[in-house]
Design a protein around this motif. Structure first.
Motif, PDB file in Angstrom:
ATOM      1  N   LEU A   1     104.989  53.782  55.291  1.00  0.00           N
ATOM      2  CA  LEU A   1     106.415  53.465  55.103  1.00  0.00           C
ATOM      3  C   LEU A   1     106.725  53.357  53.615  1.00  0.00           C
ATOM      4  CD1 LEU A   1     109.248  52.463  55.968  1.00  0.00           C
ATOM      5  CD2 LEU A   1     108.263  50.155  56.132  1.00  0.00           C
ATOM      6  N   SER A   2     105.855  52.658  52.878  1.00  0.00           N
ATOM      7  CA  SER A   2     106.080  52.460  51.453  1.00  0.00           C
ATOM      8  C   SER A   2     106.112  53.803  50.712  1.00  0.00           C
ATOM      9  CB  SER A   2     104.960  51.582  50.892  1.00  0.00           C
ATOM     10  OG  SER A   2     105.216  51.285  49.554  1.00  0.00           O
ATOM     11  N   LEU A   3     105.182  54.701  51.066  1.00  0.00           N
ATOM     12  CA  LEU A   3     105.134  56.017  50.417  1.00  0.00           C
ATOM     13  C   LEU A   3     106.389  56.835  50.752  1.00  0.00           C
ATOM     14  CD1 LEU A   3     103.376  57.827  48.635  1.00  0.00           C
ATOM     15  CD2 LEU A   3     102.323  58.739  50.720  1.00  0.00           C
ATOM     16  N   ASN A   4     106.809  56.786  52.019  1.00  0.00           N
ATOM     17  CA  ASN A   4     108.017  57.526  52.421  1.00  0.00           C
ATOM     18  C   ASN A   4     109.248  57.021  51.679  1.00  0.00           C
ATOM     19  OD1 ASN A   4     106.594  59.161  54.125  1.00  0.00           O
ATOM     20  ND2 ASN A   4     106.985  57.913  55.952  1.00  0.00           N
ATOM     21  N   LEU A   5     109.289  55.716  51.387  1.00  0.00           N
ATOM     22  CA  LEU A   5     110.417  55.166  50.648  1.00  0.00           C
ATOM     23  C   LEU A   5     110.434  55.682  49.204  1.00  0.00           C
ATOM     24  CD1 LEU A   5     110.487  51.466  51.947  1.00  0.00           C
ATOM     25  CD2 LEU A   5     112.165  53.277  52.378  1.00  0.00           C
ATOM     26  N   VAL A   6     109.245  55.942  48.646  1.00  0.00           N
ATOM     27  CA  VAL A   6     109.201  56.510  47.285  1.00  0.00           C
ATOM     28  C   VAL A   6     109.751  57.937  47.307  1.00  0.00           C
ATOM     29  CG1 VAL A   6     107.785  56.994  45.265  1.00  0.00           C
ATOM     30  CG2 VAL A   6     107.166  55.114  46.742  1.00  0.00           C
ATOM     31  N   TRP A   7     109.397  58.693  48.376  1.00  0.00           N
ATOM     32  CA  TRP A   7     109.947  60.053  48.507  1.00  0.00           C
ATOM     33  C   TRP A   7     111.463  59.997  48.651  1.00  0.00           C
ATOM     34  CZ3 TRP A   7     107.731  64.487  47.304  1.00  0.00           C
ATOM     35  CH2 TRP A   7     106.321  64.570  47.301  1.00  0.00           C
TER      36      TRP A   7
END
Ligand code: HEM
Length: 157
Positions: A132-138
Motif C-alpha cells: 500500500l505504501s509503495l502504491n501511494l508513492v506511485w
C-alpha cells in the motif's frame, strides 16, 4: 523590485519541485530496483535508510512550495479569488487540490503507515502495508506529473 521577487520565489518554487518530484522518481525507478537486484531480502534496510534521509528534504520542499506559491500569487496580484476564474483558474484549483492530496499522502505514509509497518508482527500484514505504501508513492508520482502539466498550462495565462 517586483521582478526580482518573482525570480527569487520562482527559483524557490522550481528548486522545491525538482527536489520533491526528482526524489520520488529516483527512489521508485532507480534506488528500489537497484537495492532489490543487489541486496534481495536485505533491500528493505537500505531503502529504510534512503527514506530516512529523503523525508526531511521532502518536508522542506512541501513547505517551500506552499510559501513560494503564496508569494508568487501575491506578487502576481492573484491572491484574490480572481486566480481561480476561467480555464487557467480551474487548472490552478486542480493543481492546489492535487498538491494537497500529494502532501496528505506524504504525511500519511510517514506518520501513520511507517510506524504501523514497524509495529506489525505478522509478515502477511507487513507486506500488505508495504505494498500500500509503495502504491501511494506511485500515486504521488502520477499526481506530481499532472501538477507540472497544470502549472505549464497556468503559465500560458
Ligand atoms: C507539487 C507541487 C507543485 C509543483 C510541482 C509546482 C510547479 C510549478 C511550476 C513548474 C511553475 C512554473 C510554471 C511557469 O511559470 O513556467 C509553478 C508556478 C506557480 N505555482 Fe506551483 N507548483 C506546486 C505547488 C504550488 C502550490 C502549493 C502553490 C500555491 C500555494 C503554487 C502556486 C504557483 C503559482 C502562483 C505559480 C505562478 C503561476 C503563474 O505563472 O502565474 N504552486 N508551479
Amino acid at each position: 523590485m517586483k521582478e526580482l521577487l518573482w525570480v527569487a520565489f520562482m527559483w524557490f518554487h522550481l528548486t522545491a519541485t525538482i527536489i520533491w518530484l526528482g526524489g520520488i522518481i529516483f527512489i521508485l525507478l532507480v534506488a528500489i530496483p537497484a537495492a532489490k537486484q543487489m541486496l534481495r531480502g536485505e533491500a528493505g534496510g537500505l531503502m529504510g535508510e534512503v527514506t530516512r534521509r529523503f523525508t526531511p528534504m521532502a518536508n522542506l520542499s512541501i513547505l517551500f512550495l506552499i510559501l513560494s506559491g503564496i508569494f508568487l500569487m501575491a506578487i502576481n496580484g492573484n491572491i484574490s479569488g480572481e486566480v481561480l476564474k476561467g480555464g487557467h483558474g480551474t487548472a490552478m484549483l486542480l493543481k492546489l487540490l492535487l498538491f494537497m492530496l500529494m502532501a496528505g499522502v506524504h504525511f500519511f505514509r510517514g506518520k501513520v503507515l511507517a510506524p504501523r509497518i514497524a509495529k506489525t508482527q505478522s509478515d502477511g500484514e507487513k507486506s500488505r502495508l508495504q505494498k500500500l505504501s509503495l502504491n501511494l508513492v506511485w500515486l504521488n508520482l502520477g499526481s506530481g506529473l499532472v501538477v507540472l502539466l497544470l502549472s505549464a498550462f497556468v503559465a500560458t495565462r
